[in-house]
Design a protein around this motif. Structure first.
Motif, PDB file in Angstrom:
ATOM      1  N   GLU A 420      49.525  48.833  33.848  1.00  0.00           N
ATOM      2  CA  GLU A 420      48.988  49.968  34.189  1.00  0.00           C
ATOM      3  C   GLU A 420      47.598  49.911  34.182  1.00  0.00           C
ATOM      4  O   GLU A 420      46.943  50.702  34.809  1.00  0.00           O
ATOM      5  CB  GLU A 420      49.310  50.732  32.809  1.00  0.00           C
ATOM      6  N   ASN A 421      46.905  48.958  33.623  1.00  0.00           N
ATOM      7  CA  ASN A 421      45.466  49.020  33.781  1.00  0.00           C
ATOM      8  C   ASN A 421      45.026  48.453  35.111  1.00  0.00           C
ATOM      9  O   ASN A 421      44.684  47.275  35.053  1.00  0.00           O
ATOM     10  CB  ASN A 421      44.842  48.229  32.396  1.00  0.00           C
ATOM     11  N   GLN A 422      45.636  48.884  36.064  1.00  0.00           N
ATOM     12  CA  GLN A 422      45.192  48.180  37.387  1.00  0.00           C
ATOM     13  C   GLN A 422      44.019  48.158  37.704  1.00  0.00           C
ATOM     14  O   GLN A 422      43.745  46.886  38.271  1.00  0.00           O
ATOM     15  CB  GLN A 422      46.046  49.074  38.350  1.00  0.00           C
ATOM     16  N   GLU A 423      42.909  48.751  37.392  1.00  0.00           N
ATOM     17  CA  GLU A 423      41.542  48.555  37.945  1.00  0.00           C
ATOM     18  C   GLU A 423      40.836  47.153  37.163  1.00  0.00           C
ATOM     19  O   GLU A 423      40.305  46.589  37.608  1.00  0.00           O
ATOM     20  CB  GLU A 423      40.886  49.856  37.739  1.00  0.00           C
ATOM     21  N   ALA A 424      41.082  47.241  36.004  1.00  0.00           N
ATOM     22  CA  ALA A 424      40.756  46.200  34.855  1.00  0.00           C
ATOM     23  C   ALA A 424      41.395  44.993  35.637  1.00  0.00           C
ATOM     24  O   ALA A 424      40.657  43.810  35.608  1.00  0.00           O
ATOM     25  CB  ALA A 424      41.345  46.362  33.584  1.00  0.00           C
ATOM     26  N   VAL A 425      42.767  44.958  36.081  1.00  0.00           N
ATOM     27  CA  VAL A 425      43.095  43.687  36.475  1.00  0.00           C
ATOM     28  C   VAL A 425      42.598  43.288  37.944  1.00  0.00           C
ATOM     29  O   VAL A 425      41.947  42.223  38.182  1.00  0.00           O
ATOM     30  CB  VAL A 425      44.807  43.732  36.884  1.00  0.00           C
ATOM     31  N   PHE A 426      42.077  44.130  38.766  1.00  0.00           N
ATOM     32  CA  PHE A 426      41.431  44.068  39.933  1.00  0.00           C
ATOM     33  C   PHE A 426      39.953  43.399  39.840  1.00  0.00           C
ATOM     34  O   PHE A 426      39.702  42.594  40.422  1.00  0.00           O
ATOM     35  CB  PHE A 426      41.465  45.258  40.885  1.00  0.00           C
ATOM     36  N   ALA A 427      39.311  43.929  38.657  1.00  0.00           N
ATOM     37  CA  ALA A 427      38.162  43.611  38.248  1.00  0.00           C
ATOM     38  C   ALA A 427      37.963  42.237  38.089  1.00  0.00           C
ATOM     39  O   ALA A 427      37.130  41.408  38.356  1.00  0.00           O
ATOM     40  CB  ALA A 427      37.593  44.597  37.334  1.00  0.00           C
ATOM     41  N   LYS A 428      39.060  41.683  37.344  1.00  0.00           N
ATOM     42  CA  LYS A 428      39.061  40.349  36.496  1.00  0.00           C
ATOM     43  C   LYS A 428      39.408  39.485  37.860  1.00  0.00           C
ATOM     44  O   LYS A 428      38.895  38.528  37.976  1.00  0.00           O
ATOM     45  CB  LYS A 428      40.051  40.181  35.635  1.00  0.00           C
ATOM     46  N   VAL A 429      40.495  39.940  38.535  1.00  0.00           N
ATOM     47  CA  VAL A 429      40.764  39.119  39.826  1.00  0.00           C
ATOM     48  C   VAL A 429      39.569  38.918  40.807  1.00  0.00           C
ATOM     49  O   VAL A 429      38.950  37.778  41.124  1.00  0.00           O
ATOM     50  CB  VAL A 429      41.705  39.646  40.833  1.00  0.00           C
ATOM     51  N   THR A 430      38.579  39.915  40.955  1.00  0.00           N
ATOM     52  CA  THR A 430      37.327  39.807  41.852  1.00  0.00           C
ATOM     53  C   THR A 430      36.403  38.868  41.048  1.00  0.00           C
ATOM     54  O   THR A 430      35.472  38.271  42.044  1.00  0.00           O
ATOM     55  CB  THR A 430      36.983  41.205  42.146  1.00  0.00           C
ATOM     56  N   ALA A 431      36.329  38.980  39.827  1.00  0.00           N
ATOM     57  CA  ALA A 431      35.285  38.338  39.167  1.00  0.00           C
ATOM     58  C   ALA A 431      35.585  36.765  39.409  1.00  0.00           C
ATOM     59  O   ALA A 431      34.702  35.999  39.447  1.00  0.00           O
ATOM     60  CB  ALA A 431      35.448  38.583  37.704  1.00  0.00           C
ATOM     61  N   LEU A 432      36.722  36.575  39.139  1.00  0.00           N
ATOM     62  CA  LEU A 432      37.212  35.073  39.657  1.00  0.00           C
ATOM     63  C   LEU A 432      37.077  34.676  41.111  1.00  0.00           C
ATOM     64  O   LEU A 432      36.354  33.420  41.420  1.00  0.00           O
ATOM     65  CB  LEU A 432      38.757  34.871  39.228  1.00  0.00           C
ATOM     66  N   GLU A 433      37.516  35.482  41.949  1.00  0.00           N
ATOM     67  CA  GLU A 433      37.202  35.292  43.352  1.00  0.00           C
ATOM     68  C   GLU A 433      35.828  35.102  43.754  1.00  0.00           C
ATOM     69  O   GLU A 433      35.356  34.624  44.788  1.00  0.00           O
ATOM     70  CB  GLU A 433      37.637  36.382  44.333  1.00  0.00           C
ATOM     71  N   ASN A 434      34.903  35.777  42.987  1.00  0.00           N
ATOM     72  CA  ASN A 434      33.220  35.844  43.348  1.00  0.00           C
ATOM     73  C   ASN A 434      32.991  34.436  43.227  1.00  0.00           C
ATOM     74  O   ASN A 434      31.851  34.010  43.411  1.00  0.00           O
ATOM     75  CB  ASN A 434      32.700  36.596  42.179  1.00  0.00           C
ATOM     76  N   TYR A 435      33.652  33.269  42.357  1.00  0.00           N
ATOM     77  CA  TYR A 435      33.277  32.126  42.297  1.00  0.00           C
ATOM     78  C   TYR A 435      33.733  31.141  43.489  1.00  0.00           C
ATOM     79  O   TYR A 435      33.476  30.030  43.494  1.00  0.00           O
ATOM     80  CB  TYR A 435      33.669  31.596  40.875  1.00  0.00           C
ATOM     81  N   SER A 436      34.526  31.786  44.277  1.00  0.00           N
ATOM     82  CA  SER A 436      35.323  30.852  45.262  1.00  0.00           C
ATOM     83  C   SER A 436      34.545  31.112  46.452  1.00  0.00           C
ATOM     84  O   SER A 436      33.785  31.971  46.938  1.00  0.00           O
ATOM     85  CB  SER A 436      36.601  31.612  45.677  1.00  0.00           C
ATOM     86  N   GLN A 437      34.583  29.888  47.305  1.00  0.00           N
ATOM     87  CA  GLN A 437      33.881  30.091  48.686  1.00  0.00           C
ATOM     88  C   GLN A 437      34.774  30.227  49.811  1.00  0.00           C
ATOM     89  O   GLN A 437      34.585  30.089  50.685  1.00  0.00           O
ATOM     90  CB  GLN A 437      33.148  28.570  48.796  1.00  0.00           C
ATOM     91  N   HIS A 438      36.096  30.425  49.494  1.00  0.00           N
ATOM     92  CA  HIS A 438      37.118  30.766  50.505  1.00  0.00           C
ATOM     93  C   HIS A 438      36.771  31.889  50.978  1.00  0.00           C
ATOM     94  O   HIS A 438      36.192  33.067  50.503  1.00  0.00           O
ATOM     95  CB  HIS A 438      38.543  30.764  49.925  1.00  0.00           C
TER      96      HIS A 438
END
Length: 709
Positions: A420-438
């Motif tokens: 249900e908390n879809q925005e929170a999931v996307f925020a955490k996923v993006t925070a992790l991706e922000n460390y990636s250089q891919h």
């Protein structure tokens, strides 16, 4: 010597003002070639420029152009050539015209053979035709037969047989014809000369903590320019401080301003909007994008299309043939049939006048210069008449996929959360991706920024990349994973869920990269990333089909499934997938064998062999790209695919107009010459045929200025 060889050697370039016709430009070129110290000289009539290989003095050049009273200045001179007033430029014609009016007034009051009447007509001929006779008689002595030679013979002949009034009218109408030719070329040149005036000549530069206004010639690399709201940007550079919208229409033809922020490129001649910008200069004044564009357009105006080459060859044999025909018309009837000498000498003179090739000579260059200049103002750089003509004859167009039919930037296209908390999931996923250089990580960040998702407040620990599968990291003390299905199978989080596997396969069949996001206990979301199709691509392909392009082919190294999905979305008639650069080259060769005229549209850097193998190489987004400007036959300066149908349409209209002009210029002369058979050809009809043809081809060519995107 070829243009390429001229460019290889050290040369001097001059701007020339005062050419009245293409023949005069050719004569000036020949005069300069004979000067001491000159190895080679090349006049670009379309751009009014002279390029000299070797060393030459300005005074010697002015002497070489004295027959036309040409104004000559070095290309980079600060001296602007003053535009002559109507009286200064045409005063002898105006005075001669007043004598002509007086002559006709006297003819109806004291008689046409009265010495005063004849004197008025003689004054018209001598005043109006002085410069014509000066050149024509010289040409006659050296057996150089051009239009001025023909006119000189005709008017002298008219005077000998006592046709003073008609000789005077011919002089005035010939002057009007030359003025029309000069006007039409000036009008065509303005489309590019206007580009020269758009870049400011000064800029505000910050040096040693002080702001000062300096000439653009004094600006050096890495200088910091201060560009205030509403000011034009003087040099190419990179924004180091500030944010604004910039109107780039002068270069790219884009109607809407473009948002610019720190680290974005800006270009000389573009207009700053509402923000204050500090710009670090990256190119000197002669190397800016607008300077290169102007230089390439001027060079393009000198490159002859095949149709122009035909006119040049035709005119070479046409003029001697007219002279021979005029002699035969004047001599054969009196000698063979005992006809009146005065009547048939008059007919022969009329043949000389009607044979004057003014309209034919200007029919092609005025159209080419107008089309290329207009295209440049619309943000399309066409690098020569031959490329203009080839673009109008295209039957097939091949497109590189990435960055051409698609945006070339990965985007999140699908996001399906399982909690249900879809925005929170996307925020955490993006925070992790922000460390990636891919490259795919940028897609998450862009979507989060667009939707205002706060992902920067999360603290990431134990971040690591799992080669070939994805990434992992601890967010708010809990381990999260993002990657392909294999990663989640390894973690024991994914079983043979038929529904989920079906969704993944469906996304992959659409050419998308499917990823899963989850934590240590469950899969939380299914996410797909893809290179999005440009919104205009389908519309452009449809327009090209309407224009008669028989085949549109998409060439890509992508998988067949992904390529077919993109091909279906944009509407191309064929998709060639899984191609290496050498495969694309081979495909282009096959297309050329099948369709003869084929274009390749790409970014001007990748797929260079395929671009080179195409009849016409078209580069997307030429603004700021030296490679695109130098290698492509045609460069779409803005990142706007819709300029392609405009370019094809403009090229076809230009070629149609050139054909119309050539046909009309030759046809009207043939009709006029046929009047010799019944003896109806007069000097009046002859000059009106020539003047009318010049006027018609000029107005017809200038219609190209109205072609817009």
């Amino acid at each position: 010597m070829s243009e390429a060889k001229i460019r290889e050697k050290e040369n001097q370039v001059f701007r020339v003002q005062g050419f009245s016709c293409a023949g005069c430009a050719k004569r000036f070129e020949q005069n300069v070639q004979q000067l001491d110290g000159v190895e080679e000289a090349k006049v670009n009539f379309g751009a009014s420029k002279l390029t000299v290989v070797g060393h030459v003095d300005l005074q010697e050049l002015e002497k070489a152009g004295s027959f036309e009273k040409l104004q000559i200045v070095p290309e980079k001179s600060k001296v602007d050539m003053r535009k002559k007033s109507l009286w200064e430029e045409h005063r002898t014609t105006i005075i001669a015209f007043l004598f002509l009016v007086a002559g006709y007034a006297l003819q109806y009051t004291i008689g046409e053979n009265h010495p005063v009447t004849v004197g008025a007509f003689i004054a018209t001929i001598l005043i109006g035709g002085f410069s014509l006779f000066r050149i024509g008689l010289k040409n006659l002595i050296h057996l150089q037969f051009d239009m001025k030679t023909l006119m000189t013979i005709a008017i002298i002949g008219a005077a000998i047989i006592g046709e003073w009034s008609e000789g005077a009218v011919v002089i005035i109408l010939f002057a009007i014809s030359e003025a029309l030719e000069g006007y039409s070329m000036d009008k065509a040149r303005k489309s590019i000369s206007s580009l020269m005036d758009i870049s400011p000549k000064t800029a505000i530069v910050r040096r040693n903590g002080m702001e000062e206004t300096v000439s653009v010639d004094e600006i050096v690399l890495n200088d910091r320019m201060i560009v205030k709201p509403g000011q034009k940007i003087a040099m190419d550079g990179v924004i180091v401080k500030g944010h604004s919208s910039v109107n780039q229409a002068a270069i790219t033809g884009e109607s809407l301003p473009v948002e610019k922020k720190q680290d974005d490129e800006v270009f000389a001649g573009t207009l700053n909007g509402e923000g204050l910008l500090e710009v670090q200069v990256t190119k000197l004044v002669d190397d800016t994008t607008i300077a290169k564009m102007i230089h390439l357009v001027e060079e393009a105006q000198a490159e002859k299309a095949p149709s122009q080459a035909f006119v040049d060859v035709f005119a070479k044999y046409y003029t001697p043939a007219i002279i021979l025909g005029a002699v035969l018309v004047a001599l054969l009837p009196p000698l063979v049939a005992g006809a009146s000498w005065s009547e048939w000498v008059y007919q022969g003179l009329a043949v000389l006048v009607v044979g004057c090739p003014c309209a034919l000579v200007i029919s092609t260059p005025v159209a080419i210069v107008t089309a290329i200049g207009n295209a440049a103002k619309q943000g399309v750089l066409i690098k020569g008449g031959i490329h203009l003509e080839n673009a109008g004859k295209l039957k097939a167009i091949a497109f590189d996929k990435t960055g051409t039919l698609t945006k070339g930037i990965p985007a999140v296209t699908d996001y399906q959360p399982f909690v249900e908390n879809q925005e929170a999931v996307f925020a955490k996923v993006t925070a992790l991706e922000n460390y990636s250089q891919h490259p795919l990580a940028r897609a998450f960040i862009r979507k989060a920024d667009e939707e205002g998702v706060d992902y920067r407040s999360f603290k990431i620990e134990d971040y690591s990349s799992i080669v070939g599968k994805g990434i992992q990291g601890r967010v708010d003390g809990e381990m999260y994973y993002i990657g392909n299905p294999a990663l989640f199978i390894d973690k024991g989080l994914m079983d043979q869920d038929a529904a989920l596997l079906g969704q993944i396969r469906q996304l992959q069949s659409q050419g998308k990269t499917a990823m899963l996001a989850g934590n240590s206990s469950a899969i939380l979301a299914l996410i797909a990333v893809a290179d999005e199709v440009r919104p205009v691509s389908k519309r452009v392909i449809a327009k090209l089909k309407k224009l008669g392009i028989e085949k549109s082919i998409m060439l890509t190294g992508d998988s067949e499934a992904a390529a077919n999905e993109i091909g279906k979305q944009v509407g191309v008639s064929e998709v060639a997938a899984g191609l290496l650069p050498e495969d694309k080259l081979e495909k282009m060769k096959q297309l050329r064998n099948q369709y003869d005229r084929v274009a390749m549209v790409g970014d001007g850097v990748n797929d260079a062999p395929a671009l080179a193998a195409a009849t016409t190489g078209i580069a997307m987004g030429g603004v700021g790209s030296d490679t695109a400007l130098e290698t492509a036959d045609i460069a779409l300066m803005g990142d706007d695919l819709e300029k392609l149908p405009y370019t094809i349409s403009l090229s076809r209209k230009a070629m149609n107009i050139i054909k119309q002009n050539i046909s009309f210029a030759i046809g009207i002369k043939v009709v006029a010459l046929l009047l010799v058979v019944p003896g109806w050809l007069t000097l009046w009809i002859a000059i009106f045929a020539d003047l009318g043809a010049t006027l018609m081809v000029t107005l017809n060519a200038l219609r190209l200025l109205r072609v817009k995107k």
